[in-house]
Design a protein around this motif. Structure first.
Motif, PDB file in Angstrom:
ATOM      1  N   ALA A   1       0.837  -1.204   0.000  1.00  0.00           N
ATOM      2  CA  ALA A   1       0.000   0.000   0.000  1.00  0.00           C
ATOM      3  C   ALA A   1       0.873   1.256   0.000  1.00  0.00           C
ATOM      4  O   ALA A   1       0.594   2.224  -0.728  1.00  0.00           O
ATOM      5  CB  ALA A   1      -0.927  -0.003   1.205  1.00  0.00           C
ATOM      6  N   ASN A   2       1.931   1.267   0.798  1.00  0.00           N
ATOM      7  CA  ASN A   2       2.831   2.417   0.837  1.00  0.00           C
ATOM      8  C   ASN A   2       3.553   2.607  -0.490  1.00  0.00           C
ATOM      9  O   ASN A   2       3.734   3.729  -0.967  1.00  0.00           O
ATOM     10  CB  ASN A   2       3.849   2.255   1.961  1.00  0.00           C
ATOM     11  CG  ASN A   2       3.223   2.445   3.334  1.00  0.00           C
ATOM     12  OD1 ASN A   2       2.201   3.116   3.467  1.00  0.00           O
ATOM     13  ND2 ASN A   2       3.827   1.852   4.350  1.00  0.00           N
ATOM     14  N   SER A   3       3.961   1.497  -1.112  1.00  0.00           N
ATOM     15  CA  SER A   3       4.653   1.571  -2.401  1.00  0.00           C
ATOM     16  C   SER A   3       3.737   2.139  -3.476  1.00  0.00           C
ATOM     17  O   SER A   3       4.141   2.970  -4.296  1.00  0.00           O
ATOM     18  CB  SER A   3       5.145   0.177  -2.818  1.00  0.00           C
ATOM     19  OG  SER A   3       6.085  -0.332  -1.886  1.00  0.00           O
ATOM     20  N   LEU A   4       2.480   1.702  -3.475  1.00  0.00           N
ATOM     21  CA  LEU A   4       1.521   2.199  -4.457  1.00  0.00           C
ATOM     22  C   LEU A   4       1.214   3.681  -4.223  1.00  0.00           C
ATOM     23  O   LEU A   4       1.034   4.443  -5.178  1.00  0.00           O
ATOM     24  CB  LEU A   4       0.237   1.367  -4.401  1.00  0.00           C
ATOM     25  CG  LEU A   4       0.371  -0.091  -4.867  1.00  0.00           C
ATOM     26  CD1 LEU A   4      -0.916  -0.863  -4.597  1.00  0.00           C
ATOM     27  CD2 LEU A   4       0.725  -0.157  -6.349  1.00  0.00           C
ATOM     28  N   SER A   5       1.159   4.082  -2.956  1.00  0.00           N
ATOM     29  CA  SER A   5       0.946   5.504  -2.651  1.00  0.00           C
ATOM     30  C   SER A   5       2.117   6.341  -3.158  1.00  0.00           C
ATOM     31  O   SER A   5       1.929   7.454  -3.661  1.00  0.00           O
ATOM     32  CB  SER A   5       0.791   5.698  -1.138  1.00  0.00           C
ATOM     33  OG  SER A   5      -0.434   5.170  -0.694  1.00  0.00           O
TER      34      SER A   5
ATOM     35  N   GLY B   1       4.396  10.076  -7.392  1.00  0.00           N
ATOM     36  CA  GLY B   1       5.411  10.388  -8.387  1.00  0.00           C
ATOM     37  C   GLY B   1       6.678   9.573  -8.351  1.00  0.00           C
ATOM     38  O   GLY B   1       7.599   9.812  -9.144  1.00  0.00           O
ATOM     39  N   ALA B   2       6.787   8.598  -7.448  1.00  0.00           N
ATOM     40  CA  ALA B   2       7.963   7.739  -7.430  1.00  0.00           C
ATOM     41  C   ALA B   2       8.008   6.923  -8.720  1.00  0.00           C
ATOM     42  O   ALA B   2       6.985   6.397  -9.171  1.00  0.00           O
ATOM     43  CB  ALA B   2       7.926   6.809  -6.217  1.00  0.00           C
ATOM     44  N   ALA B   3       9.191   6.813  -9.309  1.00  0.00           N
ATOM     45  CA  ALA B   3       9.331   6.100 -10.585  1.00  0.00           C
ATOM     46  C   ALA B   3       9.949   4.726 -10.418  1.00  0.00           C
ATOM     47  O   ALA B   3      10.030   3.960 -11.379  1.00  0.00           O
ATOM     48  CB  ALA B   3      10.185   6.929 -11.552  1.00  0.00           C
ATOM     49  N   GLN B   4      10.382   4.392  -9.225  1.00  0.00           N
ATOM     50  CA  GLN B   4      11.004   3.089  -8.986  1.00  0.00           C
ATOM     51  C   GLN B   4      10.558   2.558  -7.635  1.00  0.00           C
ATOM     52  O   GLN B   4      10.494   3.294  -6.647  1.00  0.00           O
ATOM     53  CB  GLN B   4      12.527   3.212  -9.020  1.00  0.00           C
ATOM     54  CG  GLN B   4      13.266   1.896  -8.765  1.00  0.00           C
ATOM     55  CD  GLN B   4      14.761   2.048  -8.961  1.00  0.00           C
ATOM     56  OE1 GLN B   4      15.212   2.457 -10.032  1.00  0.00           O
ATOM     57  NE2 GLN B   4      15.539   1.753  -7.929  1.00  0.00           N
ATOM     58  N   VAL B   5      10.245   1.272  -7.605  1.00  0.00           N
ATOM     59  CA  VAL B   5       9.839   0.612  -6.369  1.00  0.00           C
ATOM     60  C   VAL B   5      10.731  -0.610  -6.171  1.00  0.00           C
ATOM     61  O   VAL B   5      10.853  -1.443  -7.067  1.00  0.00           O
ATOM     62  CB  VAL B   5       8.357   0.171  -6.418  1.00  0.00           C
ATOM     63  CG1 VAL B   5       8.024  -0.712  -5.223  1.00  0.00           C
ATOM     64  CG2 VAL B   5       7.448   1.383  -6.430  1.00  0.00           C
ATOM     65  N   GLU B   6      11.340  -0.706  -5.014  1.00  0.00           N
ATOM     66  CA  GLU B   6      12.148  -1.878  -4.684  1.00  0.00           C
ATOM     67  C   GLU B   6      11.242  -2.890  -3.985  1.00  0.00           C
ATOM     68  O   GLU B   6      10.617  -2.577  -2.968  1.00  0.00           O
ATOM     69  CB  GLU B   6      13.322  -1.475  -3.801  1.00  0.00           C
ATOM     70  CG  GLU B   6      14.281  -0.529  -4.515  1.00  0.00           C
ATOM     71  CD  GLU B   6      15.398  -0.034  -3.630  1.00  0.00           C
ATOM     72  OE1 GLU B   6      15.571  -0.581  -2.515  1.00  0.00           O
ATOM     73  OE2 GLU B   6      16.101   0.910  -4.047  1.00  0.00           O
TER      74      GLU B   6
ATOM     75  N   GLU C   1       2.161  -8.409  -6.068  1.00  0.00           N
ATOM     76  CA  GLU C   1       1.005  -7.595  -5.709  1.00  0.00           C
ATOM     77  C   GLU C   1       1.089  -6.202  -6.329  1.00  0.00           C
ATOM     78  O   GLU C   1       0.085  -5.657  -6.803  1.00  0.00           O
ATOM     79  CB  GLU C   1       0.887  -7.504  -4.187  1.00  0.00           C
ATOM     80  CG  GLU C   1       0.608  -8.852  -3.534  1.00  0.00           C
ATOM     81  CD  GLU C   1       0.539  -8.762  -2.018  1.00  0.00           C
ATOM     82  OE1 GLU C   1       0.211  -7.689  -1.485  1.00  0.00           O
ATOM     83  OE2 GLU C   1       0.829  -9.782  -1.351  1.00  0.00           O
ATOM     84  N   ILE C   2       2.282  -5.647  -6.349  1.00  0.00           N
ATOM     85  CA  ILE C   2       2.465  -4.329  -6.956  1.00  0.00           C
ATOM     86  C   ILE C   2       2.230  -4.383  -8.456  1.00  0.00           C
ATOM     87  O   ILE C   2       1.505  -3.558  -9.026  1.00  0.00           O
ATOM     88  CB  ILE C   2       3.878  -3.788  -6.661  1.00  0.00           C
ATOM     89  CG1 ILE C   2       4.023  -3.502  -5.165  1.00  0.00           C
ATOM     90  CG2 ILE C   2       4.165  -2.527  -7.469  1.00  0.00           C
ATOM     91  CD1 ILE C   2       5.417  -3.103  -4.740  1.00  0.00           C
ATOM     92  N   VAL C   3       2.821  -5.376  -9.108  1.00  0.00           N
ATOM     93  CA  VAL C   3       2.682  -5.508 -10.564  1.00  0.00           C
ATOM     94  C   VAL C   3       1.225  -5.667 -10.964  1.00  0.00           C
ATOM     95  O   VAL C   3       0.734  -4.992 -11.871  1.00  0.00           O
ATOM     96  CB  VAL C   3       3.508  -6.705 -11.083  1.00  0.00           C
ATOM     97  CG1 VAL C   3       3.165  -7.005 -12.541  1.00  0.00           C
ATOM     98  CG2 VAL C   3       4.995  -6.417 -10.952  1.00  0.00           C
ATOM     99  N   MET C   4       0.489  -6.542 -10.255  1.00  0.00           N
ATOM    100  CA  MET C   4      -0.895  -6.788 -10.643  1.00  0.00           C
ATOM    101  C   MET C   4      -1.801  -5.621 -10.267  1.00  0.00           C
ATOM    102  O   MET C   4      -2.791  -5.348 -10.957  1.00  0.00           O
ATOM    103  CB  MET C   4      -1.394  -8.088 -10.018  1.00  0.00           C
ATOM    104  CG  MET C   4      -0.708  -9.328 -10.586  1.00  0.00           C
ATOM    105  SD  MET C   4      -0.613  -9.341 -12.413  1.00  0.00           S
ATOM    106  CE  MET C   4      -2.357  -9.390 -12.850  1.00  0.00           C
ATOM    107  N   ALA C   5      -1.483  -4.895  -9.204  1.00  0.00           N
ATOM    108  CA  ALA C   5      -2.260  -3.696  -8.863  1.00  0.00           C
ATOM    109  C   ALA C   5      -2.112  -2.658  -9.971  1.00  0.00           C
ATOM    110  O   ALA C   5      -3.092  -2.022 -10.386  1.00  0.00           O
ATOM    111  CB  ALA C   5      -1.797  -3.126  -7.530  1.00  0.00           C
ATOM    112  N   LEU C   6      -0.886  -2.506 -10.468  1.00  0.00           N
ATOM    113  CA  LEU C   6      -0.652  -1.547 -11.555  1.00  0.00           C
ATOM    114  C   LEU C   6      -1.315  -2.008 -12.845  1.00  0.00           C
ATOM    115  O   LEU C   6      -1.849  -1.196 -13.612  1.00  0.00           O
ATOM    116  CB  LEU C   6       0.855  -1.362 -11.780  1.00  0.00           C
ATOM    117  CG  LEU C   6       1.652  -0.762 -10.617  1.00  0.00           C
ATOM    118  CD1 LEU C   6       3.125  -0.658 -10.986  1.00  0.00           C
ATOM    119  CD2 LEU C   6       1.102   0.600 -10.223  1.00  0.00           C
ATOM    120  N   ASN C   7      -1.288  -3.316 -13.091  1.00  0.00           N
ATOM    121  CA  ASN C   7      -1.898  -3.856 -14.313  1.00  0.00           C
ATOM    122  C   ASN C   7      -3.418  -3.746 -14.292  1.00  0.00           C
ATOM    123  O   ASN C   7      -4.045  -3.358 -15.281  1.00  0.00           O
ATOM    124  CB  ASN C   7      -1.499  -5.324 -14.502  1.00  0.00           C
ATOM    125  CG  ASN C   7      -0.083  -5.491 -15.002  1.00  0.00           C
ATOM    126  OD1 ASN C   7       0.619  -4.501 -15.206  1.00  0.00           O
ATOM    127  ND2 ASN C   7       0.349  -6.728 -15.194  1.00  0.00           N
TER     128      ASN C   7
END
Length: 339
Positions: free
Chosen positions: A38-42, A47-52, A69-75
């Motif tokens: 959730a924090n990464s998606l926020s 405006g963050a362009a990279q997520v570790e 989870e991040i990839v599929m949330a973005l997709n």
């Protein structure tokens, strides 16, 4: 931190740091409060362009943000995040399984995207909805992440629609009346037993059909890297015990050849699959064997710690299903002729 707080933090960085527009802003979130994703998606929204992140969210303490989870949330929610990763989502599940195999650390069954139960449905209304229209309860399909299909978990809440689909998936070809009879027995069993396995369904159908012809009584194989595989089997047909032996291209092939010499079904094995029920050396092998006869495809299944025994039982299971199917078809033809 929390998603709202982290969003504001990234915004303040963008507003207060000179030249930040020329910098790739990266975030690295841990999952101590279960908020890493959730924090990464926020952060992405801010405006963050990279997520570790890591596959399965693996990492110290409570882990890191889960890549899948991040990839599929973005997709799935491109309308919100407007971000792409370039990651092939079809490889997500396979990557998760590979990491589990390497580390020996399994993901919890209810883990989003890659957990065993992520696409499993037991409630009757859910199962019926999924069978009619997948998007009723699934925002994405298992195939999107490289999984084979969703899973209908049979239990006391399951309805007839899901039960019929399970019957078909196990290779049985039954009439509506036969399915109705088996479903009544299934509901009685489900009231007594929480988990219903494929073997339970096989048993229910077998009790409805006293037509099973073959019973595997004995399997013994000789194999190794310096000898040709040899299998000796005994099969009960009615009241007669028959035995045979055969060689083959491996112990499983030799065993199936030996059984076929006895039964003479002329059915052709067109698919063979082995899965481990548990990930240890003591695991049972869940074997499925699909045979073809006159254009009809039937799948048999069995589980055993010995893969050869499981394979032989699965093959005999398929032959018994084929025998049931052929007898049912003969009965239908007889009724049609009489009428």
């Amino acid at each position: 931190t929390t998603p709202f707080e982290f969003f504001n933090f990234i915004n303040k960085l963008k507003e207060g740091v000179a030249g930040i527009k020329d910098i790739t802003l990266s975030v690295h979130c841990h999952n101590d409060l279960g908020l890493a994703v959730a924090n990464s998606l926020s952060a992405i929204l801010a405006g963050a362009a990279q997520v570790e992140c890591t596959v399965n969210g693996i990492g110290e303490r409570a882990g890191n943000a889960a890549l899948e989870e991040i990839v599929m949330a973005l997709n799935v929610r491109k309308d919100i995040y407007h971000a792409v990763t370039g990651i092939n989502a079809m490889e997500i599940y396979r990557s998760s399984q590979l990491l589990t195999h390497i580390t020996g650390i399994s993901v919890q069954p209810n883990k989003a995207i890659v957990g065993k139960n992520a696409f499993a449905h037991e409630a009757g209304i859910h199962q019926d909805g999924i069978l009619k229209e997948k998007t009723t309860y699934e925002i994405m399909t298992p195939e999107h992440v490289g999984r084979q299909s969703n899973e209908l978990v049979l239990g006391k809440h399951s309805g007839k629609h899901a039960f019929k689909e399970k019957i078909v998936s196990l290779g049985y070809l039954l009439s509506d009346d036969e399915i109705e009879g088996a479903f009544v027995k299934f509901k009685l069993l489900a009231d007594k037993k929480k988990d219903i396995y494929d073997e339970d369904i096989d048993s229910l159908v077998a009790k409805s059909h006293p037509l099973e012809k073959y019973e595997l009584k004995y399997v013994n194989v000789v194999c190794g890297d310096t000898v040709a595989p040899l299998s000796m089997v005994k099969v009960m047909i009615g009241d007669e015990l028959k035995h045979s032996s055969s060689c083959g291209n491996g112990p499983v092939d030799a065993t199936i050849n030996a059984v076929e010499i006895i039964v003479n079904s002329k059915a052709k094995v067109i698919a063979y699959e082995v899965k481990s029920i548990r990930g240890t050396t003591e695991a049972q092998g869940d074997v499925s064997v699909t045979v073809e006869q006159n254009g009809v495809h039937i799948t048999g299944r069995s589980a055993h710690t010995d893969i050869v025994v499981a394979s032989a039982r699965a093959y005999v299971n398929a032959l018994n299903k084929l025998y049931v199917y052929n007898n049912v078809k003969k009965q239908v033809c007889s009724l049609e002729i009489r009428s």
